[in-house]
Design a protein around this motif. Structure first.
Motif, PDB file in Angstrom:
ATOM      1  N   UNK A 167       0.909  -1.188   0.084  1.00 21.88           N
ATOM      2  CA  UNK A 167       0.134  -0.050  -0.125  1.00 21.88           C
ATOM      3  C   UNK A 167       0.868   1.245  -0.068  1.00 21.88           C
ATOM      4  N   UNK A 168       0.689   1.944  -0.874  1.00 14.22           N
ATOM      5  CA  UNK A 168       1.614   3.419  -1.151  1.00 14.22           C
ATOM      6  C   UNK A 168       0.736   4.593  -0.543  1.00 14.22           C
ATOM      7  N   UNK A 169       1.392   5.119   0.413  1.00 16.28           N
ATOM      8  CA  UNK A 169       0.794   6.554   0.772  1.00 16.28           C
ATOM      9  C   UNK A 169       1.592   7.769   0.450  1.00 16.28           C
ATOM     10  N   UNK A 170       0.975   8.842   0.068  1.00 19.43           N
ATOM     11  CA  UNK A 170       1.679  10.215   0.084  1.00 19.43           C
ATOM     12  C   UNK A 170       1.145  11.074   0.801  1.00 19.43           C
ATOM     13  N   UNK A 171       1.636  10.988   2.128  1.00 18.76           N
ATOM     14  CA  UNK A 171       0.937  11.849   3.359  1.00 18.76           C
ATOM     15  C   UNK A 171       1.910  12.959   3.159  1.00 18.76           C
ATOM     16  N   UNK A 172       1.367  13.946   3.233  1.00 15.92           N
ATOM     17  CA  UNK A 172       1.712  15.657   3.206  1.00 15.92           C
ATOM     18  C   UNK A 172       2.002  16.126   4.552  1.00 15.92           C
ATOM     19  N   UNK A 173       3.447  16.421   5.149  1.00 14.93           N
ATOM     20  CA  UNK A 173       3.614  16.928   6.343  1.00 14.93           C
ATOM     21  C   UNK A 173       4.955  17.711   6.363  1.00 14.93           C
ATOM     22  N   UNK A 174       5.013  18.778   7.499  1.00 14.55           N
ATOM     23  CA  UNK A 174       6.167  19.275   7.482  1.00 14.55           C
ATOM     24  C   UNK A 174       6.950  18.548   8.504  1.00 14.55           C
ATOM     25  N   UNK A 175       8.233  18.715   8.394  1.00 14.72           N
ATOM     26  CA  UNK A 175       9.294  17.864   9.454  1.00 14.72           C
ATOM     27  C   UNK A 175       9.775  19.107  10.179  1.00 14.72           C
ATOM     28  N   UNK A 176       9.832  19.178  11.591  1.00 17.61           N
ATOM     29  CA  UNK A 176      10.200  19.990  12.419  1.00 17.61           C
ATOM     30  C   UNK A 176      11.083  19.201  13.385  1.00 17.61           C
ATOM     31  N   UNK A 177      12.622  19.046  13.153  1.00 18.51           N
ATOM     32  CA  UNK A 177      13.312  18.194  13.856  1.00 18.51           C
ATOM     33  C   UNK A 177      13.531  18.400  15.621  1.00 18.51           C
ATOM     34  N   UNK A 178      13.248  19.757  15.832  1.00 18.44           N
ATOM     35  CA  UNK A 178      13.489  20.294  17.253  1.00 18.44           C
ATOM     36  C   UNK A 178      12.248  20.047  18.198  1.00 18.44           C
ATOM     37  N   UNK A 179      11.215  19.389  17.482  1.00 20.35           N
ATOM     38  CA  UNK A 179      10.076  19.011  18.301  1.00 20.35           C
ATOM     39  C   UNK A 179      10.099  17.652  18.824  1.00 20.35           C
ATOM     40  N   UNK A 180       9.262  17.111  19.803  1.00 22.52           N
ATOM     41  CA  UNK A 180       9.388  15.908  20.272  1.00 22.52           C
ATOM     42  C   UNK A 180       8.288  14.861  19.512  1.00 22.52           C
ATOM     43  N   UNK A 181       8.701  13.662  19.434  1.00 23.05           N
ATOM     44  CA  UNK A 181       7.682  12.493  18.852  1.00 23.05           C
ATOM     45  C   UNK A 181       7.038  13.001  17.800  1.00 23.05           C
ATOM     46  N   UNK A 182       5.728  12.564  17.554  1.00 25.11           N
ATOM     47  CA  UNK A 182       5.015  12.819  16.263  1.00 25.11           C
ATOM     48  C   UNK A 182       4.701  14.405  16.145  1.00 25.11           C
ATOM     49  N   UNK A 183       4.783  15.128  17.296  1.00 29.13           N
ATOM     50  CA  UNK A 183       4.903  16.314  16.819  1.00 29.13           C
ATOM     51  C   UNK A 183       5.829  16.955  15.706  1.00 29.13           C
ATOM     52  N   UNK A 184       6.939  16.314  15.625  1.00 32.63           N
ATOM     53  CA  UNK A 184       8.005  16.668  14.541  1.00 32.63           C
ATOM     54  C   UNK A 184       7.217  16.859  13.345  1.00 32.63           C
ATOM     55  N   UNK A 185       6.023  15.783  13.105  1.00 31.15           N
ATOM     56  CA  UNK A 185       5.384  16.020  11.858  1.00 31.15           C
ATOM     57  C   UNK A 185       3.875  16.466  11.795  1.00 31.15           C
ATOM     58  N   UNK A 186       3.533  16.434  12.882  1.00 35.78           N
ATOM     59  CA  UNK A 186       2.001  16.777  12.969  1.00 35.78           C
ATOM     60  C   UNK A 186       1.975  17.982  14.244  1.00 35.78           C
ATOM     61  N   UNK A 187       1.073  18.757  14.135  1.00 35.83           N
ATOM     62  CA  UNK A 187       1.054  19.785  15.341  1.00 35.83           C
ATOM     63  C   UNK A 187       0.605  19.220  16.719  1.00 35.83           C
ATOM     64  N   UNK A 188       0.749  19.678  17.684  1.00 36.80           N
ATOM     65  CA  UNK A 188       0.236  19.164  18.877  1.00 36.80           C
ATOM     66  C   UNK A 188      -1.237  18.840  18.938  1.00 36.80           C
ATOM     67  N   UNK A 189      -1.933  19.489  18.358  1.00 37.57           N
ATOM     68  CA  UNK A 189      -3.566  19.042  18.462  1.00 37.57           C
ATOM     69  C   UNK A 189      -3.518  17.910  17.576  1.00 37.57           C
ATOM     70  N   UNK A 190      -2.869  17.930  16.256  1.00 37.92           N
ATOM     71  CA  UNK A 190      -3.011  17.037  15.323  1.00 37.92           C
ATOM     72  C   UNK A 190      -2.619  15.456  16.220  1.00 37.92           C
ATOM     73  N   UNK A 191      -1.480  15.697  16.688  1.00 37.43           N
ATOM     74  CA  UNK A 191      -0.668  14.449  17.408  1.00 37.43           C
ATOM     75  C   UNK A 191      -1.846  13.931  18.473  1.00 37.43           C
ATOM     76  N   UNK A 192      -2.393  14.820  19.365  1.00 39.86           N
ATOM     77  CA  UNK A 192      -3.296  14.207  20.266  1.00 39.86           C
ATOM     78  C   UNK A 192      -4.633  13.631  19.564  1.00 39.86           C
ATOM     79  N   UNK A 193      -5.215  14.228  18.735  1.00 39.02           N
ATOM     80  CA  UNK A 193      -6.456  13.635  17.844  1.00 39.02           C
ATOM     81  C   UNK A 193      -6.101  12.322  17.160  1.00 39.02           C
TER      82      UNK A 193
END
Length: 141
Positions: free
Chosen positions: A1-27
């Protein structure tokens, strides 16, 4: 299965917040745990922890669907949101996309840094990497 998910990478953040916002990660954490849910149920769960507007949750979930992380299907008057992929699949996809980008553009630097980083911070993982490379070169894996 191939996915082409779009996200921005923020290396200074922790965990999934590196690629999703804090609220997006919680959701996403809620939806990965629940399997599927409505905005109302997710909002109710988030509202137990903090003051948050229903419309903020609705907008964020809609954006996650637009990014391709959630599937959205109408069920009566509400939408039911379901993760497109599991959390493990998502993490693997993000790691692959980030490393592909680094190795495509900066292969020498990326590999040297990874080896130096492992030597300094996690020698056991460096040894595991060495075994993995040997197995691949010998065709045993």
């Amino acid at each position: 299965m191939a996915f082409n998910l779009r996200f921005r990478f923020s290396p200074t953040k922790d965990g999934l917040v590196k690629v999703l916002g804090p609220l997006e990660t919680e959701i996403m954490q809620i939806l990965w745990q629940e399997g599927s849910s409505t905005v109302k149920k997710v909002h109710r769960k988030l509202a137990q922890q903090r003051d948050i507007a229903y419309t903020t949750v609705m907008t964020t979930m809609s954006r996650l669907a637009d990014k391709g992380v959630l599937n959205r299907e109408r069920d009566g008057l509400a939408y039911v949101y379901t993760p497109v992929i599991s959390e493990d699949e998502f993490v693997n996809l993000v790691v692959r996309q980030v490393l592909d980008g680094l190795l495509d553009d900066y292969s020498d630097t990326a590999i040297s840094y990874m080896v130096d980083y492992l030597a300094k911070n996690n020698p056991a993982e460096l040894r595991r990497l060495q075994r993995e490379i040997s197995q691949r070169l010998n065709g045993t894996k």
